[in-house]
Design an enzyme around this catalytic site. Structure first.
Site, PDB file in Angstrom:
ATOM      1  CB  VAL A 244      -0.944   0.029   1.224  1.00  0.00           C
ATOM      2  CG1 VAL A 244      -1.943  -1.109   1.144  1.00  0.00           C
ATOM      3  CG2 VAL A 244      -0.153  -0.044   2.519  1.00  0.00           C
TER       4      VAL A 244
ATOM      5  CE  LYS B 255       8.890  -1.334   5.505  1.00  0.00           C
ATOM      6  NZ  LYS B 255      10.268  -1.854   5.494  1.00  0.00           N
ATOM      7  CD  GLU B 256       3.969  -8.285   2.729  1.00  0.00           C
ATOM      8  OE1 GLU B 256       3.147  -9.108   2.292  1.00  0.00           O
ATOM      9  OE2 GLU B 256       5.011  -8.628   3.335  1.00  0.00           O
ATOM     10  CG  MET B 257      -2.414  -6.921   1.372  1.00  0.00           C
ATOM     11  SD  MET B 257      -3.260  -8.489   1.361  1.00  0.00           S
ATOM     12  CE  MET B 257      -4.914  -7.991   0.919  1.00  0.00           C
TER      13      MET B 257
END
Lengths: 537, 342
Positions: free
Chosen positions: B100, B142-144
């Site tokens: 994201v 840092k991902e979803m």
């Protein structure tokens, strides 16, 4: 047949008992099913848990075997090792919840289980590190094996061969001696500078390092700690299970006794109920027959009472009549004697053809009739001689009576039908009185048939149980039902005026009653049949 | 008299009942249905891919929809499929994927294909299985950058999803059934019938001569020591840089360089990674945990250098790369148009 109150009540209570029994059986079945299910599921849980324990042990051993296989330079089997490791981890969590451990054993068990899980975790972590080091050892040895040929004939060949075989030996047996040997050859070769040897030495050092590490890791894997932990955990669980089983055994023994008792109780109860029911039924039956008997007795007593009452009434009537008749007879006899004497004088004093003589004769015959009536009255009034009764045969009574009127019947062309079958029967009576009774009946019969077409009179005696019946039947017309009830009354007569006194039957009735017998007109007969019933001697 | 007479059979029966039950001793208690010990074939380092498990199609389709659902992420821009590209090899082609708000992740995205066969998940093996793994990228900032509360709220408010969950699970979306749907989808992502699989099943000519030579070298050089099993890797850990300092030569530093050390804190686990599966490796460039190697040839040479202490010739490298191409299987059946229920 309508049911008595007792029967209804018994049926109702029987139905209730049946319902209660059915309800008991249903409750018993349901509870038994629930209990059996409980026992089975408990046993299943136990077996399942023990199987899981065994299986965990097997998996533990399998992990060790796979490690040994991997170490022994067979082909890689890490898929298998990974699967076994995962299962061992899952089983550890599953073993945390044994079925039914009592409070007192819970803490020791939890401790043992935690120890087991720690050991298994340590072992599995060691296995992962083992895989890393083992691959390193394998690869480096493989490298050295493939590079072997390139050293053929070179000065380092022998040193390399020594190093290679030492490293192989060390990888198989990580002993300090083997390590020292290999280390020695590494150092010897280390003095030679060529880069190919440098790589060899790099691999050799890697092997030495990795084998040492692998051997440390193997110590953890094969320490047997997880085995020990498993044993103690299993022991705690099984001891607990055995303890519980022995308690359960006592419990079951108690229950068995109770069951036995209960069955016996139930059986006794049913037997008791059954016998009570039968007794009740028998009682009911006998009660009914007794009631019927009593009713019959009562009815008999009632009719006897009625008879007695009638007799009493009749007797008092007769006694009043008798007294009166006695008085009248006495008063009339003297004037009658005077009338008779005077009429005879008149008859004697007059010539035979004088019409007055006929009148005097009429007076005389009338006086005779009057005196007859008075004699009859006196006999009727007399309570009868108090002679003791004697045993005589029915035949002799009949014969005595016929001796008085037999001639008269012959003259009137009356057929005497004499049935002698019952003549031998004996009665207890005053024979003269009984002869009088029979004579009365016979005279009545003779009078009755005098105008009939067929003239016969039937006389017979017969036994009816403990009674003797003397019957006189004639061929005369039956007595009209309108007057049947009056025939026993004094002064009732159907004979033409001057012929009967109307006292015969009523006197006879009195005599028979005094003997404890009965005199009646048989209503069944087509003719006229009088029956005298006397108690048998 | 009447009362006790009717209460007695009841009492007697009640006494009788518990006794009878106890004599049905442990009647034939069936043991648990435990899996049988798998007799591993020890004559081969490899095994062909099994058939995809028989998952209910509706559940797999729901898992696919969730996998592609961008609205599960914090800012509704990233789906699982954003990095695990189902039209490529189950991963994207960048060194480090972007989560994201354009943030870069810590490690190269591993493929989702055949991932159910890995013995652990993530480069550092911190998740025991896929169900365990799902929470990782979902909640990683840092991902979803999402969370279960947010995901479940979204799914419960969406009429379409709510209906599908009710239809399949008979209940509202929950952490358990969302996980179940995703896992059953991921379990179905097997890529069977690669030439190598056919070769293993006895079809000798499924591999070209060069590929067969590559296979021989793959075994002989020792690659097989780590890359073996049904997934050609993915069943053990290994230290990166046994015979050379990969990290020094590469330069720089990546958050994921520490490897398993970040999980165990044990210094011996520094630079130790889960050995990745080599299935579909030709489709999943770039390579390694840092995604710093762009080509398969370079990756093979790197492995030989740092893990095996070998310098491969051009021919050896080409042969092994040719062999690695034979590990590319068919597209998972559940992704075929006929397999979709959308």
């Amino acid at each position: 047949m309508p049911r008595t109150f007792g029967e209804k009540r018994m049926i109702r209570s029987n139905r209730l008992n049946l319902l209660v029994a059915i309800a008991c059986v249903i409750i018993a079945i349901v509870l038994t099913v629930v209990l059996v299910k409980g026992v089975i599921s408990h046993a299943e849980e136990h077996t399942s848990y023990v199987t899981a324990l065994e299986y965990a042990d097997t998996i533990d051993n399998e992990v060790e075997n796979e490690v040994l296989l991997a170490r022994a330079f067979l082909l890689p089997n890490y898929d298998k090792l990974a699967t076994s490791s995962r299962e061992a981890g899952l089983l550890c969590a599953r073993l945390a919840t044994p079925p039914d451990v009592r409070q007192q054993a819970r803490d020791p068990f939890r401790e043992a289980h935690q120890r087991y899980c720690r050991e298994i975790d340590a072992k599995l972590a060691a296995v992962e590190r083992f895989k890393v080091k083992n691959a390193v050892v394998r690869n480096s040895l493989k490298y050295l094996g493939t590079i072997e040929e390139t050293f053929r004939g070179l000065p380092y060949d022998l040193g390399f061969q020594h190093l290679y075989s030492d490293l192989l030996a060390y990888s198989l047996d990580a002993s300090a001696d083997n390590y020292a040997e290999a280390q020695h050859h590494v150092r010897q070769l280390g003095h030679s500078p060529p880069p190919a040897i440098q790589t060899v030495l790099q691999h050799a050092r890697l092997v030495l390092f990795a084998v040492r590490e692998r051997s440390d890791i193997e110590k953890t894997i094969f320490s047997g700690n997880s085995d020990k932990a498993m044993r103690s955990m299993r022991e705690i669980y099984l001891r607990e299970y055995r303890d519980q089983e022995s308690i359960a055994f006592l419990y079951r023994l108690c229950l068995f006794s109770l069951t036995f008792l209960a069955v016996a109780l139930l059986l006794a109860l049913f037997l008791h109920l059954h016998s009570t029911k039968e007794k009740l039924a028998a009682l009911n039956e006998s009660l009914e027959s007794r009631v019927a008997q009593r009713t019959a007795e009562l009815r008999e007593a009632l009719s006897e009472l009625e008879n007695k009452q009638t007799q009493l009434l009749h007797a008092s009537k007769m006694s009043a009549l008798g007294e009166m008749a006695g008085g009248i007879a006495h008063e009339i006899n003297s004037p009658l004697a005077a009338i008779s004497l005077n009429a005879e004088i008149i008859e004697g004093a007059l010539p035979a053809d004088s019409p007055v003589v006929a009148s005097a004769r009429t007076i005389l015959s009338t006086v005779t009739r009057i005196s007859k009536i008075i004699t009859g009255l006196r006999r009727f009034a007399r309570s009868g001689p108090k002679d003791p009764p004697v045993r005589v045969s029915a035949g002799s009574i009949i014969a005595d009576s016929l001796s008085f009127c037999g001639e008269k019947m012959k003259n009137s062309f009356i057929d005497l039908q004499r049935d002698t079958t019952g003549d031998a029967e004996e009665v207890l009576c005053q024979p003269e009185q009984m002869t009088q009774v029979l004579l009365n009946l016979l005279n009545n019969a003779v009078d009755a048939v005098s105008k009939a077409e067929k003239k016969w009179v039937r006389v017979r005696a017969e036994r009816r149980e403990n009674k003797i019946r003397l019957s006189v039947e004639d061929s005369g017309p039956p007595i009209p039902s309108a007057i049947r009830e009056k025939i026993m009354q004094p002064f009732f007569t159907t004979k033409e005026a001057g012929k009967g006194t109307g006292l015969g039957l009523s006197i006879s009735h009195g005599i028979v009653a005094a003997h404890g017998g009965k005199l009646w007109l048989d209503p069944q007969s087509a003719h006229t049949r009088f029956v005298v019933e006397l108690p048998a001697a | 008299m009447r009362f006790p007479r009717q209460i007695l059979p009841v009492a007697a029966t009640l006494l009788l009942i518990p006794g009878t039950g106890c004599y049905m001793q442990h009647a034939n208690a069936l043991g648990p249905n435990l899996p049988k010990a798998n007799i591993a074939s020890i004559d081969s380092a490899f095994a062909p891919l099994p058939d995809a498990p028989n998952e209910p199609p509706e559940k797999v389709a729901l898992g696919l929809a969730l996998f592609r659902e961008k609205r599960l992420s914090g800012d509704r821009t990233i789906a699982c499929a954003s990095c695990h590209d189902l039209n490529a090899g189950g991963s994207d082609h960048v060194a480090l994927s972007r989560g994201v708000r354009g943030q870069t992740g810590g490690a190269n995205t591993p493929t989702v294909f055949n991932s159910s066969l890995n013995f652990r998940q993530f480069w550092d093996g911190r998740a025991a299985d896929l169900a365990d793994q799902i929470t990782g990228p979902l909640t990683d900032p840092k991902e979803m950058a999402s969370g279960w509360d947010q995901v479940l709220q979204f799914l419960r408010e969406s009429p379409e999803y709510r209906d599908r969950f009710r239809q399949i699970f008979g209940e509202e979306p929950s952490r358990a059934n969302v996980t179940e749907a995703l896992v059953s989808f991921e379990n179905s992502l097997l890529t069977p019938n690669s030439p190598f699989d056919r070769f293993l099943q006895g079809e000798t000519h499924a591999l070209a001569p060069q590929q067969r030579r590559g296979y021989q070298k793959f075994r002989a050089f020792g690659c097989v020591a780590c890359h073996q099993g049904v997934n050609v890797g993915g069943n053990m850990y290994q230290s990166l840089g046994l015979l050379g300092d990969y990290f020094h030569d590469r330069g720089g530093s990546f958050p994921s360089d520490e490897g398993r050390f970040r999980v165990t804190g044990n210094p011996v686990d520094r630079h130790v990674f889960r050995v990745p599966s080599l299935r579909n490796v030709a489709l999943t460039a770039p390579y390694f945990h840092d995604g710093q190697v762009a080509t398969l040839e370079q990756a093979v040479r790197n492995m030989a250098k740092y893990q095996l202490g070998r310098k491969l010739s051009g021919e050896d490298t080409a042969d092994i790369v040719a062999f690695l191409h034979s590990l590319t299987g068919e597209r998972p059946k559940c992704l075929e148009p006929s397999g979709k229920k959308e």
